[in-house]
Design an enzyme around this catalytic site. Structure first.
Site, PDB file in Angstrom:
ATOM      1  N   SER A  90       0.853  -1.184   0.000  1.00  0.00           N
ATOM      2  CA  SER A  90       0.000   0.000   0.000  1.00  0.00           C
ATOM      3  C   SER A  90       0.888   1.232   0.000  1.00  0.00           C
ATOM      4  CB  SER A  90      -0.918   0.006   1.221  1.00  0.00           C
ATOM      5  OG  SER A  90      -1.769   1.143   1.212  1.00  0.00           O
ATOM      6  N   HIS A 104      -2.600   7.116  -4.627  1.00  0.00           N
ATOM      7  CA  HIS A 104      -2.704   5.954  -3.738  1.00  0.00           C
ATOM      8  C   HIS A 104      -2.722   4.691  -4.592  1.00  0.00           C
ATOM      9  CE1 HIS A 104      -5.745   2.963  -2.174  1.00  0.00           C
ATOM     10  NE2 HIS A 104      -4.836   2.897  -1.230  1.00  0.00           N
ATOM     11  N   ASN A 106      -2.892   0.284  -3.935  1.00  0.00           N
ATOM     12  CA  ASN A 106      -2.938  -0.851  -3.022  1.00  0.00           C
ATOM     13  C   ASN A 106      -3.167  -2.118  -3.833  1.00  0.00           C
ATOM     14  OD1 ASN A 106      -5.071  -2.696  -1.210  1.00  0.00           O
ATOM     15  ND2 ASN A 106      -3.285  -1.937  -0.098  1.00  0.00           N
ATOM     16  N   ARG A 108      -3.393  -6.388  -2.787  1.00  0.00           N
ATOM     17  CA  ARG A 108      -3.421  -7.207  -1.579  1.00  0.00           C
ATOM     18  C   ARG A 108      -4.066  -8.562  -1.850  1.00  0.00           C
ATOM     19  NH1 ARG A 108      -7.198  -3.246  -1.616  1.00  0.00           N
ATOM     20  NH2 ARG A 108      -9.374  -3.888  -1.361  1.00  0.00           N
ATOM     21  N   GLY A 256      -4.779  -4.954  14.798  1.00  0.00           N
ATOM     22  CA  GLY A 256      -3.559  -4.771  15.571  1.00  0.00           C
ATOM     23  C   GLY A 256      -2.344  -4.494  14.726  1.00  0.00           C
ATOM     24  N   GLY A 257      -2.550  -3.891  13.559  1.00  0.00           N
ATOM     25  CA  GLY A 257      -1.425  -3.534  12.698  1.00  0.00           C
ATOM     26  C   GLY A 257      -0.611  -2.400  13.296  1.00  0.00           C
TER      27      GLY A 257
END
Length: 298
Positions: A90, A104, A106, A108, A256-257
């Site tokens: 990203s 931008h 990304n 994934r 929780g990144g």
């Protein structure tokens, strides 16, 4: 499905893009490797105060967990409780010159698995452009690069992914697009793994040629306080979208990144004003009248 091959592609893409951006800017990107206590980690590559980029980040992450966060299962409730892994690249680039657009990208891949069952996988991604001062030839170049990246995968794919991008990067509370769009796709698994992975790679591989020529054209245009002020105002829309609507931001925070990596998309200088409108007929007004409304740029 070989997740090692996917990881190798994503880490290689990050390295290739950073090398191109470093050559363009003339300053190196910081390298920051991190580990996630719950599983996985990533590599953040960041520039701040560069010769061209006021701020920019190109991040790779590969994180794992025992249960998908709410942002991922909201539209796929059947995946709740599965073990998962997510990986991708990203980036967000914020040039200093207001005549050069923010962008931008990304790409994934998600895999959700449960013992005794076939894994559920999908790809997602896209790229989009957020100018402050519009140039028709720049918009056409970017959108044509998006079209060409998707051309091998079907005659209707670009039109669908362009519309998806226009609808996704929309600030509902403002009734206003974030920028001039590009392409966006998610939950992609149609046509088999090889096709979906190839399509995703085509998007990632086409980014530099889609974006850097625009910056090369505009980087030497003189600007003053007026242009910087408008840039900072419009960057506020970028912040609002990323913190209020963006599913990737929510997924990163809920899973929780690494917060520094997730919020690297936020611009370094930004302003808000109460109920401001550009003066009709000005270049600032032209962004709203001629560029932000979705249209066929190809």
């Amino acid at each position: 499905m070989d997740t090692a091959t996917i990881r190798d592609y994503f880490t290689g893409l990050q390295e290739r893009i950073v090398a191109e951006l470093e050559a363009f800017d003339g300053m190196p990107f910081r390298r920051d490797e991190w580990a996630r206590p719950q599983g996985g980690g990533g590599i953040s590559r960041l520039i701040e105060g560069g010769n061209f980029f006021e701020r920019g980040g190109v991040n790779f992450s590969h994180v794992t967990g025992d249960a998908l966060p709410a942002s991922a299962t909201a539209h796929r409730p059947e995946l709740a409780g599965r073990r998962w892994e997510a990986m991708g690249v990203s980036l967000v680039l914020q040039p200093r010159n207001p005549y050069c657009p923010t962008t931008h990208l990304n790409v994934r891949c998600f895999v959700a698995s449960r013992a005794g069952e076939e894994p559920v996988w999908w790809f997602g991604g896209g790229m989009d452009l957020t100018p402050y001062y519009g140039f028709i030839e720049d918009a056409q170049h970017f959108h044509r690069a998006c079209r060409d990246a998707l051309a091998p995968y079907g005659d209707t794919v670009h039109a669908r992914y362009k519309q998806w991008c226009d609808e996704y990067f929309f600030l509902k509370h403002r009734n206003e697009p974030r920028g001039i769009g590009g392409i966006f796709f998610d939950d992609l698994n149609e046509g088999g793994f090889a096709r979906c992975f190839a399509l995703t790679k085509s998007v990632g591989d086409s980014f530099i040629a889609a974006y850097l020529p625009l910056c090369a054209r505009r980087r030497d245009i003189a600007y003053g306080e007026r242009e910087r002020d408008f840039q900072a105002y419009r960057r506020g829309r970028y912040v609002e979208f990323n913190l209020v609507w963006d599913r990737g931001t929510l997924f990163g925070l809920q899973s929780g990144g690494r917060t520094e990596a997730i919020l690297m998309s936020l611009p370094p200088v930004v302003k808000w004003r109460y109920d401001w409108r550009p003066e009709p007929g000005t270049p600032e007004d032209q962004l709203y009248t001629d560029f932000l409304p979705p249209r066929d740029w190809v």
